[in-house]
Scaffold this motif. Sequence first.
Motif, mmCIF file in Angstrom:
data_model
loop_
_atom_site.group_PDB
_atom_site.id
_atom_site.type_symbol
_atom_site.label_atom_id
_atom_site.label_comp_id
_atom_site.label_asym_id
_atom_site.label_seq_id
_atom_site.Cartn_x
_atom_site.Cartn_y
_atom_site.Cartn_z
ATOM 1 N N SER A 263 11.038 -68.730 -22.522
ATOM 2 C CA SER A 263 10.495 -70.002 -23.269
ATOM 3 C C SER A 263 9.477 -69.741 -23.847
ATOM 4 C CB SER A 263 9.738 -69.442 -22.241
ATOM 5 O OG SER A 263 10.397 -69.844 -20.219
ATOM 6 N N ALA A 264 9.242 -71.081 -24.707
ATOM 7 C CA ALA A 264 9.045 -71.242 -26.240
ATOM 8 C C ALA A 264 8.744 -72.830 -26.271
ATOM 9 C CB ALA A 264 9.070 -70.642 -27.174
ATOM 10 N N VAL A 265 8.346 -72.879 -27.520
ATOM 11 C CA VAL A 265 8.818 -74.157 -28.542
ATOM 12 C C VAL A 265 9.899 -73.489 -29.900
ATOM 13 C CG1 VAL A 265 7.636 -76.040 -30.097
ATOM 14 C CG2 VAL A 265 6.804 -75.171 -27.916
ATOM 15 N N TYR A 266 10.870 -73.937 -29.354
ATOM 16 C CA TYR A 266 11.617 -73.851 -30.450
ATOM 17 C C TYR A 266 11.751 -74.912 -31.672
ATOM 18 C CZ TYR A 266 14.057 -70.274 -27.701
ATOM 19 O OH TYR A 266 13.889 -69.205 -26.518
ATOM 20 N N SER A 267 12.083 -74.215 -32.702
ATOM 21 C CA SER A 267 11.601 -75.170 -33.801
ATOM 22 C C SER A 267 12.945 -74.517 -34.928
ATOM 23 C CB SER A 267 10.250 -74.621 -34.486
ATOM 24 O OG SER A 267 9.068 -75.742 -34.164
ATOM 25 N N CYS A 268 13.251 -75.877 -36.016
ATOM 26 C CA CYS A 268 14.551 -75.503 -36.909
ATOM 27 C C CYS A 268 13.730 -75.441 -38.360
ATOM 28 C CB CYS A 268 15.225 -76.102 -37.769
ATOM 29 S SG CYS A 268 15.019 -78.056 -37.326
ATOM 30 N N HIS A 269 13.844 -74.700 -39.651
ATOM 31 C CA HIS A 269 13.034 -74.348 -40.986
ATOM 32 C C HIS A 269 13.685 -74.357 -42.091
ATOM 33 C CE1 HIS A 269 10.630 -72.575 -42.905
ATOM 34 N NE2 HIS A 269 11.573 -71.460 -43.563
ATOM 35 N N THR A 270 13.930 -74.831 -43.029
ATOM 36 C CA THR A 270 14.457 -74.083 -43.994
ATOM 37 C C THR A 270 13.491 -74.077 -45.232
ATOM 38 O OG1 THR A 270 16.292 -74.967 -45.409
ATOM 39 C CG2 THR A 270 15.451 -76.746 -44.660
ATOM 40 N N ASP A 271 13.497 -73.368 -46.293
ATOM 41 C CA ASP A 271 13.084 -73.373 -47.325
ATOM 42 C C ASP A 271 13.655 -73.304 -48.477
ATOM 43 O OD1 ASP A 271 12.631 -69.911 -46.786
ATOM 44 O OD2 ASP A 271 14.247 -70.950 -47.011
ATOM 45 N N PRO A 272 14.473 -74.007 -49.272
ATOM 46 C CA PRO A 272 15.306 -74.406 -50.476
ATOM 47 C C PRO A 272 13.469 -74.387 -51.296
ATOM 48 C CG PRO A 272 14.631 -76.424 -49.711
ATOM 49 C CD PRO A 272 14.268 -74.757 -48.297
ATOM 50 N N HIS A 273 13.444 -73.120 -52.402
ATOM 51 C CA HIS A 273 12.349 -72.753 -52.973
ATOM 52 C C HIS A 273 11.696 -73.941 -54.177
ATOM 53 C CE1 HIS A 273 9.714 -70.712 -55.400
ATOM 54 N NE2 HIS A 273 9.705 -71.082 -56.108
ATOM 55 N N PRO A 274 11.035 -74.354 -54.136
ATOM 56 C CA PRO A 274 9.735 -73.706 -53.131
ATOM 57 C C PRO A 274 9.192 -74.636 -52.531
ATOM 58 C CG PRO A 274 8.965 -75.440 -55.524
ATOM 59 C CD PRO A 274 10.556 -75.467 -54.862
ATOM 60 N N ALA A 275 10.115 -75.177 -52.125
ATOM 61 C CA ALA A 275 9.836 -76.258 -50.656
ATOM 62 C C ALA A 275 9.719 -74.975 -49.368
ATOM 63 C CB ALA A 275 10.596 -77.295 -50.117
ATOM 64 N N ASP A 276 8.998 -76.031 -48.371
ATOM 65 C CA ASP A 276 9.583 -75.345 -46.784
ATOM 66 C C ASP A 276 8.946 -76.095 -45.986
ATOM 67 O OD1 ASP A 276 7.256 -73.739 -44.464
ATOM 68 O OD2 ASP A 276 9.065 -72.135 -45.664
ATOM 69 N N TYR A 277 9.978 -76.503 -44.914
ATOM 70 C CA TYR A 277 10.187 -77.792 -44.006
ATOM 71 C C TYR A 277 10.108 -77.305 -42.527
ATOM 72 C CZ TYR A 277 11.375 -80.184 -48.541
ATOM 73 O OH TYR A 277 11.219 -80.047 -49.475
ATOM 74 N N TRP A 278 9.089 -77.491 -42.041
ATOM 75 C CA TRP A 278 9.761 -76.871 -39.926
ATOM 76 C C TRP A 278 10.189 -79.017 -39.130
ATOM 77 C CZ3 TRP A 278 9.363 -72.328 -38.359
ATOM 78 C CH2 TRP A 278 9.623 -71.559 -39.746
ATOM 79 N N GLY A 279 10.696 -78.456 -38.765
ATOM 80 C CA GLY A 279 10.636 -79.172 -37.399
ATOM 81 C C GLY A 279 9.530 -79.725 -36.325
ATOM 82 N N GLN A 280 9.158 -80.646 -35.879
ATOM 83 C CA GLN A 280 8.278 -80.153 -34.729
ATOM 84 C C GLN A 280 8.417 -79.873 -33.308
ATOM 85 O OE1 GLN A 280 10.581 -82.217 -34.297
ATOM 86 N NE2 GLN A 280 10.832 -82.787 -32.608
ATOM 87 N N GLY A 281 9.879 -79.231 -33.463
ATOM 88 C CA GLY A 281 9.674 -78.258 -32.359
ATOM 89 C C GLY A 281 10.220 -79.193 -30.277
ATOM 90 N N THR A 282 11.177 -78.425 -29.405
ATOM 91 C CA THR A 282 11.178 -79.015 -28.366
ATOM 92 C C THR A 282 11.064 -78.037 -27.623
ATOM 93 O OG1 THR A 282 13.888 -79.593 -27.776
ATOM 94 C CG2 THR A 282 13.822 -78.114 -28.542
#
Length: 114
Positions: A89-108
């Motif tokens: 049980s948790a909030v699951y988030s996707c992520h990617t980090d194409p340098h130098p950026a860093d992106y996250w979703g809001q989670g589900t």
Amino acid sequence: VQLVESGGGLVHPGESLRLSCVASGIDVSTSWMYWYRQAPGQGREYVAEITTAGSPHYADSVQGRFTISRDNAQHTLYLQLDNLHPDDSAVYSCHTDPHPADYWGQGTQVTVSS
């Protein structure tokens, strides 16, 4: 870039869910993509990743139960969660980090409870 997760919910132990992460502004086939999770009062925990070559890797805690995949044409990252346990049980988030950026979703939110 936007990452939007969906597919979470309330399930019983042993049941399954499939999470989706739709990406816009980025090509999921040319970036390493990750799933993380965060339970209440705990830090963010690595769950799984898929490389640009399509190789999956998993945290020991989910190895054999979760499967990461992607659909390049649909710009979507997936996480199949099988044989769920209450401590998943948790909030699951996707992520990617194409340098130098860093992106996250809001989670589900995934809640596993009897």
